[in-house]
Design an enzyme around this catalytic site. Structure first.
Site, PDB file in Angstrom:
ATOM      1  CB  SER A 185      -0.971   0.012   1.177  1.00 38.41           C
ATOM      2  OG  SER A 185      -0.411  -0.633   2.269  1.00 38.41           O
ATOM      3  CG  HIS A 201      -0.977   4.251   4.829  1.00 39.47           C
ATOM      4  ND1 HIS A 201      -2.168   4.109   5.500  1.00 39.47           N
ATOM      5  CD2 HIS A 201      -0.544   2.997   4.569  1.00 39.47           C
ATOM      6  CE1 HIS A 201      -2.448   2.823   5.629  1.00 39.47           C
ATOM      7  NE2 HIS A 201      -1.471   2.137   5.079  1.00 39.47           N
TER       8      HIS A 201
END
Length: 355
Positions: free
Chosen positions: A259, A317
């Site tokens: 991610s 992230h």
């Protein structure tokens, strides 16, 4: 977060993009795996392992506690050098790939137009019929959008690593090399390998779904080579951001997932096409722009860092997203064009070897 936007680049690039759907479960990225077995470690300040929190099934992480060595900031110099090396190597490699791909295409065009090639194709006609299935596969592959031709190999690698997690005898090795942890003895290669690693079925499905949704528009904007260079570099950049946060807060722990790299692609595409309308799956009546979406996602990750939330690796992230923004405003404009220097040098080397 499941995204059904951007799955078709032609739809994305229309003057009035059609409303599509998006399911906002969390940040579309590195879904942190939090094992029930590490509850006590989390309470004592450890980062925890990313997994679906509701899962009661046993995992290999219950056998292997996260290593807790020195968390001195001096440990960051090796990851920093490794990140620079992988990022530079990624862009050099895709530049050479671009050169070879264009060269091969030119050679095929020249050979295909020659009379000798025409006679050769007639002579070998029988042999080609025996390999019809290969020709059909190649024809199908050529009909795919460029984004899919990048996504499928990346997805295959992630699925392969996911399958390796299912082999009990390999699990100690997987924890050591396919989970990043700034306090571990193996500190560098896991930064890269962990970006292809998923233990939870939901984890890999969510990440691959988002990557598939954004691959076509990203490749349309960047090209295959630049897309792959950005993806690989963002993976190690996000791991470095996670290391910096964990060492800064003295919280060792395991991390894995694609991610961070996907967040870079997401940030780039949402910044490139900020007015594209998104909506939530199952709630299509609520729409918002892509520009608003990326701001909200980054805001949540920033809040997660400030509040010390443990469910997601918010540092990874945010690091991936910031690298995607950096590449949009600076990298693709100033750094990527400088690959011509590499192309010229590689061309000289190739000419010398051919003599």
């Amino acid at each position: 977060m499941f995204l059904r936007n951007f799955s078709n680049a032609s739809k994305l690039l229309r003057q009035n993009p059609t409303q599509q759907t998006l399911f906002h479960r969390s940040s579309p990225s590195r879904i942190n795996l939090v094992c029930r077995q590490f509850k006590n470690e989390s309470r004592n300040g450890s980062q925890g392992i990313r997994t679906t929190q509701q899962s009661l099934a046993p995992t290999p992480f219950e056998k292997f506690a996260a290593e807790g060595g020195h968390m001195n900031p001096t440990r960051l110099w090796k990851p920093l050098v490794f990140t620079l090396a992988v990022s530079t190597g990624s862009f050099v490699s895709v530049t050479i790939w671009e050169y070879e791909r264009v060269r091969a295409k030119i050679l095929r065009t020249v050979k295909g137009s020659s009379t000798a090639s025409w006679f050769k194709s007639k002579i070998n006609g029988t042999q080609k019929k025996a390999n019809d299935w290969r020709n059909e596969v190649q024809s199908w592959w050529r009909t795919l959008p460029e984004g899919d031709r990048i996504f499928i190999p990346l997805c295959a690698i992630n699925v392969l690593v996911f399958a390796l997690w299912r082999i009990p005898t390999l699990q100690p090795t997987m924890v050591k090399y396919f989970c990043s942890n700034p306090a571990a003895r193996a500190i560098c290669w896991p930064m890269f390998l962990s970006t292809f690693s998923h233990y939870s079925l939901f984890h890999i499905f969510a990440n691959m779904y988002v990557l598939r949704s954004f691959a076509n528009p990203a490749v349309h904007a960047l090209g295959r080579e630049q897309f792959l260079g950005l993806y690989l570099s963002a993976g190690v950049m996000s791991s470095l951001a996670s290391y910096i946060y964990k060492i800064g807060t003295k919280q060792a722990g395991l991390s894995l997932g694609a991610s961070g790299a996907i967040m870079a692609i997401l940030a780039y595409v949402c910044t490139q096409y900020p007015d594209t309308q998104l909506s939530i799956i199952f709630l299509p009546m609520f729409t918002f722009s892509a520009g608003t979406a990326i701001k909200c996602i980054m805001g949540v990750d920033l809040m997660g860092l400030v509040m010390g939330w443990k469910i997601f690796d918010h540092a990874a992230h945010l690091g991936g997203a910031l690298f995607g923004l950096f590449w949009f405003y600076y990298g693709s404009v100033y750094l990527w064009p400088k690959r011509e220097v590499i192309l010229r040098e590689y061309h000289k080397i190739r000419e010398q070897k051919s003599k």
